[in-house]
Design an enzyme around this catalytic site. Structure first.
Site, mmCIF file in Angstrom:
data_model
loop_
_atom_site.group_PDB
_atom_site.id
_atom_site.type_symbol
_atom_site.label_atom_id
_atom_site.label_comp_id
_atom_site.label_asym_id
_atom_site.label_seq_id
_atom_site.Cartn_x
_atom_site.Cartn_y
_atom_site.Cartn_z
ATOM 1 N N ARG A 109 -2.671 -10.113 5.352
ATOM 2 C CA ARG A 109 -3.134 -10.196 3.953
ATOM 3 C C ARG A 109 -2.025 -9.640 3.069
ATOM 4 O O ARG A 109 -1.752 -8.438 3.107
ATOM 5 C CB ARG A 109 -4.417 -9.381 3.813
ATOM 6 C CG ARG A 109 -5.056 -9.453 2.425
ATOM 7 C CD ARG A 109 -6.313 -8.578 2.366
ATOM 8 N NE ARG A 109 -6.965 -8.679 1.079
ATOM 9 C CZ ARG A 109 -6.595 -8.004 -0.004
ATOM 10 N NH1 ARG A 109 -5.585 -7.162 0.039
ATOM 11 N NH2 ARG A 109 -7.244 -8.156 -1.135
ATOM 12 N N LYS A 149 0.829 -1.215 0.000
ATOM 13 C CA LYS A 149 0.000 0.000 0.000
ATOM 14 C C LYS A 149 0.860 1.261 0.000
ATOM 15 O O LYS A 149 1.990 1.271 0.485
ATOM 16 C CB LYS A 149 -0.993 -0.037 1.167
ATOM 17 C CG LYS A 149 -2.106 -1.050 0.850
ATOM 18 C CD LYS A 149 -3.225 -1.098 1.846
ATOM 19 C CE LYS A 149 -4.251 -2.152 1.360
ATOM 20 N NZ LYS A 149 -5.231 -2.509 2.391
#
Ligand code: HH2
Length: 257
Positions: A239, A203
């Site tokens: 994740r 991210k």
């Protein structure tokens, strides 16, 4: 939890897995590399995205799920009850809903009827607008209060509490500072008594923390640092896109725990 996005537009792996044979092979590879679960999604939720129709989402994910059967423990990343139902019928074990049961009023019933696992994630706003100046007085307390309320809702709708995990939703309506504080104060979420999921992998906040204010993604090394930090603070499910490297790093971190 390894990630396979069957989308043309996901922020880090968009377009890579559009062919169902390629996507199914990717899922099997992630399991071989050590993933306990593979999260399969047919709708990008990156900042600015608009969502896809039910038909298009089914068209993307069903052929992949058909190829995997019950050989791979599949998490279906969807907010749509009809996608979740078809996925569970094909053997998926967990529904990963980034709207935390606010997107589709029928989703809770589908999860309950199948006795499936459920991930409830915090998101401020919706993907199209969520990164427009998000503000909190106390991000950890507000995210925890939201997840506590959603957990109670899911249980009222018939989902077994011991099947539910909670996710603060890194990057979903949050600045870099909010994401950092959520991880630093993970104990506030752990106090809710359910396993915590963290998805920091690739991210943009990681790229920004590593020194590039214009970053749109984060590097592998930055992703691993965040995953190890999350693990050390008590996260249960990580994740990630790069399973082998994370499994190695986490095995070493676990040896020191
Ligand atoms: N992040 C993304 C999607 N789904 N689900 C949970 N529970 N937690 C997350 O942090 C999370 C999630 C976004 O990442 P990605 O799937 O790589 O991208 P995109 O939404 O663009 O497909």
């Amino acid at each position: 939890m390894g990630v396979v996005n069957v989308t043309p537009d996901s922020f880090s792996d968009g377009g890579v897995n559009l062919d169902p044979d390629v996507a199914a092979a990717a899922a099997r590879r992630l399991v071989a590399e050590g993933a306990a679960l593979v999260d399969i999604g047919g709708e990008s939720t990156r900042p600015g995205s608009d969502g896809v129709s039910l038909d298009e989402e089914l068209r993307r994910v069903l052929p992949v799920l058909e190829r995997l059967g019950s050989d791979v423990a599949v998490s279906i990343d969807t907010a749509k009850a009809d996608v979740a139902r078809r996925a569970l019928e094909l053997g998926a074990v967990l529904v990963n809903d980034v709207t935390a049961l606010r997107g589709d009023p029928r989703l809770a019933g589908v999860v309950a009827d199948h006795g499936a696992y459920l991930c409830l994630m915090h998101m401020r706003g919706e993907p199209r607008t969520m990164q427009a100046d998000p503000r909190y007085d106390d991000v950890a307390a507000e995210v925890a209060a939201f997840l506590e309320e959603r957990l109670a809702f899911a249980v009222r709708e018939g989902v077994a509490e011991e099947r539910i995990c909670l996710d603060p939703g890194i990057g979903f309506g949050k600045t870099v500072e909010h994401n950092v504080e959520l991880l630093r104060r993970l104990d506030v979420l752990l106090a809710l008594g359910r396993p915590v999921v963290i998805g920091f992998s690739r991210k943009s906040s990681l790229g920004k923390l590593a020194g590039d204010p214009a970053a749109t993604t984060g590097s592998l090394s930055a992703s691993i640092a965040a995953a190890v930090a999350a693990y050390e603070r008590g996260a249960t499910i990580l994740r990630v896109h790069d399973v082998r490297e994370h499994v190695e790093a986490l095995a070493v971190a676990a040896a020191f725990a």
